[in-house]
Design a protein around this motif. Structure first.
Motif, short mmCIF file in Angstrom:
data_model
loop_
_atom_site.label_atom_id
_atom_site.label_comp_id
_atom_site.label_asym_id
_atom_site.label_seq_id
_atom_site.Cartn_x
_atom_site.Cartn_y
_atom_site.Cartn_z
N SER A 230 -4.55 8.22 -4.27
CA SER A 230 -4.20 7.62 -3.23
C SER A 230 -5.30 7.83 -1.69
O SER A 230 -5.45 7.10 -1.13
CB SER A 230 -3.23 8.56 -2.27
OG SER A 230 -2.21 8.87 -3.21
N ILE B 215 0.40 -0.88 0.29
CA ILE B 215 0.54 0.53 -0.11
C ILE B 215 0.83 1.30 0.30
O ILE B 215 0.49 2.71 -0.12
CB ILE B 215 -0.61 0.03 0.91
CG1 ILE B 215 -2.02 -1.23 1.28
CG2 ILE B 215 -1.97 1.54 1.51
CD1 ILE B 215 -2.94 -1.63 2.60
N SER C 79 2.14 1.51 -3.09
CA SER C 79 1.69 2.66 -4.23
C SER C 79 0.78 3.65 -4.14
O SER C 79 1.13 4.67 -5.15
CB SER C 79 -0.13 1.26 -3.79
OG SER C 79 -0.17 0.43 -4.86
N LEU D 76 -6.98 4.57 -2.43
CA LEU D 76 -7.05 3.31 -1.89
C LEU D 76 -6.88 2.88 -0.31
O LEU D 76 -7.10 2.04 0.20
CB LEU D 76 -5.25 3.62 -2.16
CG LEU D 76 -4.57 1.96 -2.12
CD1 LEU D 76 -4.95 1.35 -2.72
CD2 LEU D 76 -2.96 2.64 -2.90
#
Length: 608
Positions: free
Chosen positions: A188, A113, A116, A191
């Motif tokens: 973001s 995470i 990313s 996510l």
């Protein structure tokens, strides 16, 4: 004055005076005359002469620098530069490199995470991207597009006053990112707020530790096995001990110290065998060998020289039967319920027996003499009814497929010659015409060797580069075999034995000593030893088929050479050269869907 001369202000003042003549000072001339323009440079870019360098006019040109340097994203392709940073790292593997066995599932998920989000924040996607490149005019002097070579993300320059940026109308939109109170971008935030897969928590400490003195630190032995009656059998030196799980009682089964022999392998029969099952009709003996044997009904003589008999079993082989192999090649069968010896096979092999595996009433043994023998324990004779030779070195791993389906007669063997052999005692050929006798190299990683006699392996895999001891059949999917290589290999490979193909492989970074599948979930456990990284002697749980790590258990100080699972599938026990047995709660309880299922036709619940 001396104090001012030695003060920091005086040193700075004196350094400024010395800078001007130092700039005009010539270079030191080495002993070997080398032109200054051809001096080797540590920079990777090619060097040219001073007069021909295209950057020379820029070095001499005057630049107006401001009081600060602001990073700009306008120069270059940010996404390409971001990925070039990963390529700048050396390709030589480091001993401290991060491998999956050094972390757990929670850390891996958090790292994924973070990477990313970092990529989203540093290299945002372009809002407008042209579908096709625009052709430059013929008179243009622009160079062809090329991959940028610089390793920096930002270009630190003073803001240019000659080309002020044109203000856009994007601030008129109330949902613009400029009005957002979040420190990260919308991608973001999406996510971070998206639901993540809930990871199963595994206790990292064993709930029980038992001392196991004289537990051999030998990769080629198999000294620990757990029975279907919840009894653990352990070979310690010349003795075999039994540990009852529900009472924690320890009993001594046998002691071979009187005959100066040592235990090399133990294996429980997993299911009780009926006493009314007859012998296979393919077992043939001479008339002298069968004289005086009782004949079962329906048997006929083949000829005068050999007679095929179906013999009645003299006694039941229950789930308490334990097979024991020794270094001298002896084979014993004990009844754990009575602690009595029920069968002895003198000189079963010419060398040590390192691997044993049961398939109903068939006991298969692998030895250092490179042979695999199959014996029917109901027969009075000690002679094996079939011998298989497919390895050029010691057989250190044996595992029958216990799925109960068409693959129930399939045996996997691993050897010190780095090979894995798949045997079918029924003598069947390969499916789809791949079993043509004498055909070799029909598939990558395997050789076709299914002969007419059925004694050749059905498949033979050559991908491993070290000894293969770890073998495990998938109990959830028929025909799937997992194999693990030794120190020089460090890989776990998954095979489909129905068509002889490799499905997947996993580099664990350390020696694979044992493998076993979970009975309650589609996961596999691997135990490890020697490693080229910082993680050693660990027990890893992997999710299949994604091969994501669920947990990594540590505690042993030596190679984890032995592994067994409890009959309920919740607990695993590991043994190592540190002479300890550690019990781990590795898997959850099996869901009883049958008990929860309610039938619509259950009219008893409708009665009031």
């Amino acid at each position: 004055m001396s104090g001012l001369k030695n003060s920091p202000f005086g040193k700075r003042l004196r350094g400024g005076d010395e800078d001007s003549p130092r700039k005009n000072r010539g270079r030191f001339t080495p002993a070997f005359a080398i032109a200054s323009g051809s001096t080797p440079s540590l920079d990777s870019r090619p060097t040219t002469s001073e007069g021909a360098t295209p950057e020379s006019p820029e070095r001499g040109a005057h630049r107006d620098y401001g009081d600060r340097f602001v990073p700009t994203r306008d120069a270059g392709d940010m996404r390409t530069s971001y990925h070039l940073m990963d390529g700048a790292t050396p390709s030589t593997p480091s001993k401290n490199r991060m491998i999956p066995t050094e972390s757990d599932a929670l850390k891996e998920q958090a790292n994924a995470i973070f990477n990313s989000i970092l990529q989203t924040e540093v290299t945002p996607s372009s809002p407008q991207r042209s579908g096709s490149p625009v052709r430059q005019p013929a008179a243009s002097t622009s160079t062809l597009p090329s991959t940028p070579t610089r390793r920096r993300l930002f270009a630190f320059n003073s803001p240019s006053r000659s080309n002020p940026t044109t203000p856009s109308r994007r601030l008129d939109v109330p949902t613009d990112e400029a009005y957002s109170m979040s420190p990260v971008r919308a991608e973001s935030r999406y996510l971070l707020e998206s639901p993540r897969r809930q990871l199963r928590s595994v206790c990292k400490t064993p709930y029980r530790v038992l001392d196991a003195p004289e537990l051999a630190d030998d990769f080629y032995l198999n000294l620990v096995d757990w029975s279907s009656t919840n009894v653990l059998g352990v070979g310690l030196g010349a003795c075999v001990y039994l540990w009852t799980a529900h009472t924690a009682q320890v009993s001594k089964l046998c002691d071979l110290g009187d005959v100066h022999d040592t235990i090399s392998s133990v294996s429980w029969v997993q299911k009780a065998i009926s006493s009314t099952v007859a012998f296979p009709p393919a077992t043939c003996y001479t008339a002298a060998e069968t004289r005086g044997w009782p004949l079962a009904s329906g048997c006929v003589d083949v000829d005068n020289a050999e007679r095929s008999h179906r013999l009645l079993h003299r006694g039941p082989i229950m789930g308490t039967s334990l097979a024991i192999g020794t270094l001298s090649g002896q084979l014993y069968i004990y009844d754990a319920s009575t602690l009595q010896l029920t069968r002895t096979y003198e000189r079963a092999h010419s060398q040590r027996i390192g691997a044993l595996s049961w398939n109903s009433h068939i006991l298969s043994s692998g030895s250092r003499d490179r042979m695999v023998h199959h014996r029917d324990v109901r027969e009075p004779s000690t002679r094996p009814f079939k011998k298989c030779q497919g390895h050029k070195q010691e057989v250190c791993g044996l595992r029958w497929s216990g799925d109960g389906g068409p693959q129930a007669a399939t045996l996997a063997s691993g050897g010190n010659d780095n090979k894995v052999c798949i045997w079918d005692l029924r003598g069947s050929k390969r499916p789809g015409g791949l079993g043509t006798p004498g055909r070799t190299g029909s598939m990558p990683g395997s050789s076709s060797a299914a002969g007419d006699d059925g004694d050749a392996p059905l498949w033979k895999f050559h991908e491993h580069t070290a000894a293969v001891k770890a073998l495990a059949w998938d109990p959830h999917v028929a025909g799937i075999l997992a194999t693990g290589g030794g120190t020089a290999d460090k890989h776990i490979r998954f095979w489909n034995v129905q068509n002889g193909t490799m499905l997947n492989e996993l580099d664990t970074g350390s020696q694979v000593c044992n493998l076993t599948w979970s009975l309650t979930s589609h996961e596999i456990v691997s135990t490890h030893g020697f490693s080229s990284t910082t993680a050693q002697n660990q027990i890893c749980i992997w999710k299949y088929p994604s091969l994501d790590m669920v947990a990594s258990l540590t505690g042993h100080t030596h190679r984890v050479l032995y592994l067994a699972m409890s009959p309920d599938g919740e607990t695993i026990v590991t043994g190592a050269g540190d002479e300890t047995l550690r019990f781990w709660n590795a898997f959850p309880k099996k869901d009883n869907h049958e008990a929860r299922r309610e039938s619509v036709l259950d009219y008893g619940k409708l009665i009031r």
